[in-house]
Design an enzyme around this catalytic site. Structure first.
Site, short mmCIF file in Angstrom:
data_model
loop_
_atom_site.label_atom_id
_atom_site.label_comp_id
_atom_site.label_asym_id
_atom_site.label_seq_id
_atom_site.Cartn_x
_atom_site.Cartn_y
_atom_site.Cartn_z
N ASP A 7 13.75 12.41 81.69
CA ASP A 7 15.19 12.68 81.83
C ASP A 7 15.77 12.51 80.43
O ASP A 7 16.04 11.39 80.00
CB ASP A 7 15.81 11.68 82.81
CG ASP A 7 17.28 11.98 83.05
OD1 ASP A 7 17.72 13.10 82.75
OD2 ASP A 7 17.99 11.07 83.52
N GLU A 68 13.99 17.58 82.51
CA GLU A 68 15.18 18.07 83.20
C GLU A 68 15.84 19.15 82.37
O GLU A 68 16.03 19.02 81.16
CB GLU A 68 16.17 16.93 83.45
CG GLU A 68 17.33 17.38 84.32
CD GLU A 68 18.19 16.22 84.79
OE1 GLU A 68 17.69 15.36 85.52
OE2 GLU A 68 19.38 16.20 84.42
N ASP A 141 18.34 6.55 84.77
CA ASP A 141 17.56 7.57 84.04
C ASP A 141 16.05 7.39 84.29
O ASP A 141 15.30 8.36 84.29
CB ASP A 141 17.84 7.47 82.54
CG ASP A 141 19.32 7.36 82.26
OD1 ASP A 141 19.90 8.37 81.84
OD2 ASP A 141 19.89 6.28 82.49
#
Lengths: 197, 197
Positions: A7, A68, A141
């Site tokens: 992430d 992501e 995260d």
């Protein structure tokens, strides 16, 4: 198959390594977060993230990296920093010849919770259940990075089948077009001779 | 001082090396463009850009790298790709301990042409005049990279003086605050005794 989920972010970059087994079985191997100081130069922050990701790649040797995909955020400056962090992660993976796949947040949410509109708490809760974690990954995260890895493990076989099917369909279309063109060539002159009396 | 200017992009990444001399004297050392195929995987494209930039850094040994700062573009996808390309360039420079400074397009235009709203043709024209180029750098990204390097050479001394002045001002403010706090401590009790009759 082992996947590193990332992430991306300059302030906090979540990292999660997940092993996929038979069916939907998943196992957490490692989870963590890289932080870089907000007052450091951008290039130094990217270097900090890159170095840490490279050490994770060396230590855990994943077969693929799932990152992501950033589309747009309210804060353009943040979105750019996120994109740059994701870029250096993708670069580190490419240097090791690893496939890098970008998944959107809604793809990740849908894969893990069944809904593309699930909130952070739902995603974290499902990640904990799926991986049998007793302690909540912190910060969010880190949980998101694990969710990304799970999403990749579950979506990848389907994504590959789809890509193969599309390639087959394109090949059939190509052959069909070539036949049509050949047929037009053969019938063309006849038609012309027919018109000229 | 030698500067590598970079106009980042996935499809075309402009690179320009410029030497700065006394006053405003500038000399073109090298100019070029890195292209990566649009149908390649994003991580492969970033690797292609990174490898080429690293080879330029090794060959021309600039003292600093100037990169165009991306704010927002009409196409979010393009903006993200540009940010990622800029990120891997900044990373390559950070690995060599080189300072990386981001300049906005209007800063570059203003430095080179005198107007922050100059168009591409004006920028290219001024770059050719300033560097005594007989042939127009092609594509425009290559000219932009040279403009970035020139902008950096001309702005950097001023930027550093400004940063030093700001640091001095912050130090003076800090000392002043500390004195005020010390004075308040000393006068505080007196005031209290004065109120309590």
């Amino acid at each position: 198959m082992r996947v590193l989920g990332v992430d991306p972010g300059l302030t906090r970059c979540g990292l999660g390594v997940v092993d996929g087994g038979k069916g939907r079985a998943v196992r957490c191997v490692a989870v963590g977060v890289v932080r870089t100081p907000a007052d450091a130069e951008l290039s130094r922050r990217l270097l900090g993230i890159s170095d840490e990701v490279e050490s994770w790649l060396d230590k855990y040797r994943p077969a693929a990296v799932a990152v992501e995909r950033v589309f747009a955020q309210h804060n353009v400056r943040t979105a750019m920093g996120t994109a740059q962090a994701g870029g250096v992660v993708a670069l580190a993976a490419a240097r090791r010849n690893l496939p890098v796949v970008f998944h959107t947040p809604s793809e990740v949410k849908a894969a893990v919770t069944g809904s593309g509109r699930a909130d952070k708490a739902q995603v974290t809760g499902m990640v904990m259940r799926l991986l049998n974690l007793e302690v909540k990954p912190h910060p969010a995260d880190a949980a998101d990075a694990l969710a990304l890895a799970i999403c990749h493990l579950w979506r990848e076989p389907m994504r590959q089948r789809l890509a193969e099917a599309e390639a087959r369909a394109a090949e059939i279309a190509r052959v069909h077009k070539a036949r049509l063109a050949a047929a037009a060539k053969n019938t063309g002159p006849k038609k012309n001779t027919g018109v000229a009396r």
